[in-house]
Design a protein around this motif. Structure first.
Motif, PDB file in Angstrom:
ATOM      1  N   ILE A   1      23.026  65.224  37.303  1.00 28.38           N
ATOM      2  CA  ILE A   1      21.671  64.916  37.743  1.00 28.38           C
ATOM      3  C   ILE A   1      21.645  63.653  38.598  1.00 28.38           C
ATOM      4  CG2 ILE A   1      19.341  64.317  36.962  1.00 28.38           C
ATOM      5  CD1 ILE A   1      19.923  66.011  34.435  1.00 28.38           C
ATOM      6  N   ALA A   2      22.477  62.682  38.252  1.00 29.40           N
ATOM      7  CA  ALA A   2      22.486  61.390  38.956  1.00 29.40           C
ATOM      8  C   ALA A   2      23.105  61.462  40.345  1.00 29.40           C
ATOM      9  CB  ALA A   2      23.233  60.359  38.115  1.00 29.40           C
ATOM     10  N   MET A   3      23.878  62.495  40.608  1.00 31.97           N
ATOM     11  CA  MET A   3      24.695  62.539  41.821  1.00 31.97           C
ATOM     12  C   MET A   3      23.935  62.305  43.133  1.00 31.97           C
ATOM     13  SD  MET A   3      27.555  65.383  42.762  1.00 31.97           S
ATOM     14  CE  MET A   3      26.330  66.684  42.695  1.00 31.97           C
ATOM     15  N   PRO A   4      22.774  62.957  43.373  1.00 39.35           N
ATOM     16  CA  PRO A   4      22.087  62.698  44.651  1.00 39.35           C
ATOM     17  C   PRO A   4      21.691  61.239  44.833  1.00 39.35           C
ATOM     18  CG  PRO A   4      21.225  64.685  43.610  1.00 39.35           C
ATOM     19  CD  PRO A   4      22.093  64.018  42.595  1.00 39.35           C
ATOM     20  N   MET A   5      21.225  60.595  43.783  1.00 40.10           N
ATOM     21  CA  MET A   5      20.827  59.194  43.887  1.00 40.10           C
ATOM     22  C   MET A   5      22.033  58.295  44.103  1.00 40.10           C
ATOM     23  SD  MET A   5      17.756  58.879  41.070  1.00 40.10           S
ATOM     24  CE  MET A   5      17.068  57.372  41.791  1.00 40.10           C
ATOM     25  N   GLU A   6      23.163  58.665  43.492  1.00 40.85           N
ATOM     26  CA  GLU A   6      24.393  57.896  43.707  1.00 40.85           C
ATOM     27  C   GLU A   6      24.862  58.019  45.153  1.00 40.85           C
ATOM     28  OE1 GLU A   6      26.220  58.195  39.166  1.00 40.85           O
ATOM     29  OE2 GLU A   6      26.958  59.530  40.736  1.00 40.85           O
ATOM     30  N   CYS A   7      24.737  59.215  45.714  1.00 42.88           N
ATOM     31  CA  CYS A   7      25.140  59.424  47.111  1.00 42.88           C
ATOM     32  C   CYS A   7      24.286  58.590  48.071  1.00 42.88           C
ATOM     33  CB  CYS A   7      25.027  60.905  47.475  1.00 42.88           C
ATOM     34  SG  CYS A   7      26.258  61.962  46.687  1.00 42.88           S
ATOM     35  N   TRP A   8      23.013  58.388  47.722  1.00 45.80           N
ATOM     36  CA  TRP A   8      22.118  57.567  48.542  1.00 45.80           C
ATOM     37  C   TRP A   8      22.153  56.100  48.124  1.00 45.80           C
ATOM     38  CZ3 TRP A   8      19.465  58.713  52.938  1.00 45.80           C
ATOM     39  CH2 TRP A   8      19.420  60.052  53.322  1.00 45.80           C
ATOM     40  N   LYS A   9      23.072  55.786  47.189  1.00 44.01           N
ATOM     41  CA  LYS A   9      23.334  54.394  46.780  1.00 44.01           C
ATOM     42  C   LYS A   9      22.100  53.680  46.215  1.00 44.01           C
ATOM     43  CE  LYS A   9      27.107  53.993  50.112  1.00 44.01           C
ATOM     44  NZ  LYS A   9      28.077  54.498  49.113  1.00 44.01           N
ATOM     45  N   TYR A  10      21.390  54.385  45.345  1.00 46.78           N
ATOM     46  CA  TYR A  10      20.276  53.768  44.625  1.00 46.78           C
ATOM     47  C   TYR A  10      20.835  52.802  43.578  1.00 46.78           C
ATOM     48  CZ  TYR A  10      16.546  56.768  46.460  1.00 46.78           C
ATOM     49  OH  TYR A  10      15.624  57.382  47.267  1.00 46.78           O
ATOM     50  N   PRO A  11      20.084  51.773  43.206  1.00 49.28           N
ATOM     51  CA  PRO A  11      20.539  50.847  42.153  1.00 49.28           C
ATOM     52  C   PRO A  11      20.751  51.589  40.837  1.00 49.28           C
ATOM     53  CG  PRO A  11      18.642  49.947  43.331  1.00 49.28           C
ATOM     54  CD  PRO A  11      18.790  51.366  43.785  1.00 49.28           C
ATOM     55  N   LYS A  12      21.730  51.142  40.069  1.00 46.56           N
ATOM     56  CA  LYS A  12      22.080  51.809  38.815  1.00 46.56           C
ATOM     57  C   LYS A  12      20.890  51.872  37.854  1.00 46.56           C
ATOM     58  CE  LYS A  12      25.555  51.845  35.154  1.00 46.56           C
ATOM     59  NZ  LYS A  12      24.572  52.190  34.112  1.00 46.56           N
ATOM     60  N   GLU A  13      20.111  50.793  37.780  1.00 44.02           N
ATOM     61  CA  GLU A  13      18.973  50.775  36.865  1.00 44.02           C
ATOM     62  C   GLU A  13      17.943  51.839  37.246  1.00 44.02           C
ATOM     63  OE1 GLU A  13      20.072  48.205  38.590  1.00 44.02           O
ATOM     64  OE2 GLU A  13      21.144  47.095  37.014  1.00 44.02           O
ATOM     65  N   GLU A  14      17.715  52.004  38.550  1.00 40.65           N
ATOM     66  CA  GLU A  14      16.761  53.004  39.020  1.00 40.65           C
ATOM     67  C   GLU A  14      17.267  54.412  38.744  1.00 40.65           C
ATOM     68  OE1 GLU A  14      14.301  54.112  43.127  1.00 40.65           O
ATOM     69  OE2 GLU A  14      15.437  52.241  42.997  1.00 40.65           O
ATOM     70  N   ILE A  15      18.571  54.613  38.946  1.00 41.38           N
ATOM     71  CA  ILE A  15      19.173  55.919  38.657  1.00 41.38           C
ATOM     72  C   ILE A  15      19.011  56.259  37.182  1.00 41.38           C
ATOM     73  CG2 ILE A  15      21.343  57.205  38.537  1.00 41.38           C
ATOM     74  CD1 ILE A  15      22.274  55.671  41.012  1.00 41.38           C
ATOM     75  N   ASP A  16      19.338  55.297  36.331  1.00 39.75           N
ATOM     76  CA  ASP A  16      19.281  55.535  34.888  1.00 39.75           C
ATOM     77  C   ASP A  16      17.861  55.884  34.443  1.00 39.75           C
ATOM     78  OD1 ASP A  16      20.795  55.435  32.327  1.00 39.75           O
ATOM     79  OD2 ASP A  16      19.323  53.890  31.850  1.00 39.75           O
ATOM     80  N   LYS A  17      16.887  55.167  34.956  1.00 44.56           N
ATOM     81  CA  LYS A  17      15.497  55.418  34.596  1.00 44.56           C
ATOM     82  C   LYS A  17      15.062  56.819  35.030  1.00 44.56           C
ATOM     83  CE  LYS A  17      10.839  53.410  35.156  1.00 44.56           C
ATOM     84  NZ  LYS A  17      10.147  54.551  35.793  1.00 44.56           N
ATOM     85  N   LYS A  18      15.371  57.181  36.278  1.00 39.40           N
ATOM     86  CA  LYS A  18      14.961  58.474  36.816  1.00 39.40           C
ATOM     87  C   LYS A  18      15.655  59.622  36.095  1.00 39.40           C
ATOM     88  CE  LYS A  18      12.730  61.043  39.779  1.00 39.40           C
ATOM     89  NZ  LYS A  18      11.266  61.090  39.793  1.00 39.40           N
ATOM     90  N   VAL A  19      16.962  59.497  35.880  1.00 39.93           N
ATOM     91  CA  VAL A  19      17.718  60.577  35.243  1.00 39.93           C
ATOM     92  C   VAL A  19      17.213  60.821  33.829  1.00 39.93           C
ATOM     93  CG1 VAL A  19      19.987  61.281  34.385  1.00 39.93           C
ATOM     94  CG2 VAL A  19      19.774  60.280  36.667  1.00 39.93           C
ATOM     95  N   ASN A  20      16.958  59.770  33.076  1.00 40.76           N
ATOM     96  CA  ASN A  20      16.467  59.939  31.708  1.00 40.76           C
ATOM     97  C   ASN A  20      15.072  60.565  31.683  1.00 40.76           C
ATOM     98  OD1 ASN A  20      18.651  58.995  30.065  1.00 40.76           O
ATOM     99  ND2 ASN A  20      18.219  56.922  30.754  1.00 40.76           N
TER     100      ASN A  20
END
Length: 207
Positions: free
Chosen positions: A103-122
């Motif tokens: 689930i996190a992969m698209p946000m990681e590819c766009w280099k979103y901050p880890k905290e933002e990724i974690d919040k969105k994925v959860n």
């Protein structure tokens, strides 16, 4: 969420020896759920690929929010694709990654901050009802659970349109109904426009 109007006028697309799309006319109201039905080979997937900018169209007009997709530059097209989520019949998950990582992969590819990724994925894991599968790999999931992961992944970039390409064709009837119910829930909660392409009349009736 702002309105996101999608309008097709006279869209044509040909491949060598076959005309996949012939004078397609379509206008989708923002925030609604639509079903497009046709037999195999009717051009449904080609239509979706034109809508998300993965395939060009040779004639006609395809506008999103008044902007012609084929006129986008490379950078504009990449930005546009962030606003269009897509799920497929066979899930397209990475087998070596967990539910969370897929689930996190698209946000990681766009280099979103880890905290933002974690919040969105959860948030998305809770939305699709997979709280107990966060660390599971795709091989340990049922077909319906895999599709829920794919749906969550498609929503990570906050798209305004969600395209579903035969997304329930590989599922049994009960699981199909649960996925369609989930899509309806997502539509009601987020206001996203949902386009479901299918050859199954049961899916159209359910929608």
């Amino acid at each position: 969420m702002s309105e996101y109007k999608l309008q097709l006028k006279g869209v044509c697309k040909s491949f060598p020896g076959v005309k996949a799309l012939d004078n397609v006319q379509l206008s989708l109201r923002p925030g609604t759920v639509h079903a497009l039905m046709g037999e195999n080979g009717a051009g449904k997937s080609t239509l979706l690929r034109c809508i998300n900018g993965l395939t060009d169209y040779q004639e006609g007009s395809l506008k999103v929010d008044g902007a012609e997709i084929k006129d986008f530059t490379g950078k504009e097209l990449r930005q546009f694709r962030k606003s269009v989520g897509m799920i497929f019949q066979h899930f397209s998950l990475l087998e070596r990654k967990t539910v969370y990582q897929n689930i996190a992969m698209p946000m990681e590819c766009w280099k979103y901050p880890k905290e933002e990724i974690d919040k969105k994925v959860n948030e998305l894991i809770e939305l699709v009802g997979l709280e107990d599968k966060v660390k599971a790999k795709p091989r340990n999931l049922s077909g319906g659970q895999k599709q829920r992961v794919a749906i969550a992944r498609a929503l990570t970039m906050n798209p305004k349109i969600l395209l579903c390409d035969e997304a329930t064709s590989a599922l049994d009837p009960n699981t199909t109904n649960s996925i369609l119910d989930l899509l309806a829930k997502i539509n009601q909660k987020t206001g996203i426009t949902v386009v479901i392409v299918t050859h199954q009349m049961e899916v159209v009736r359910r929608v």
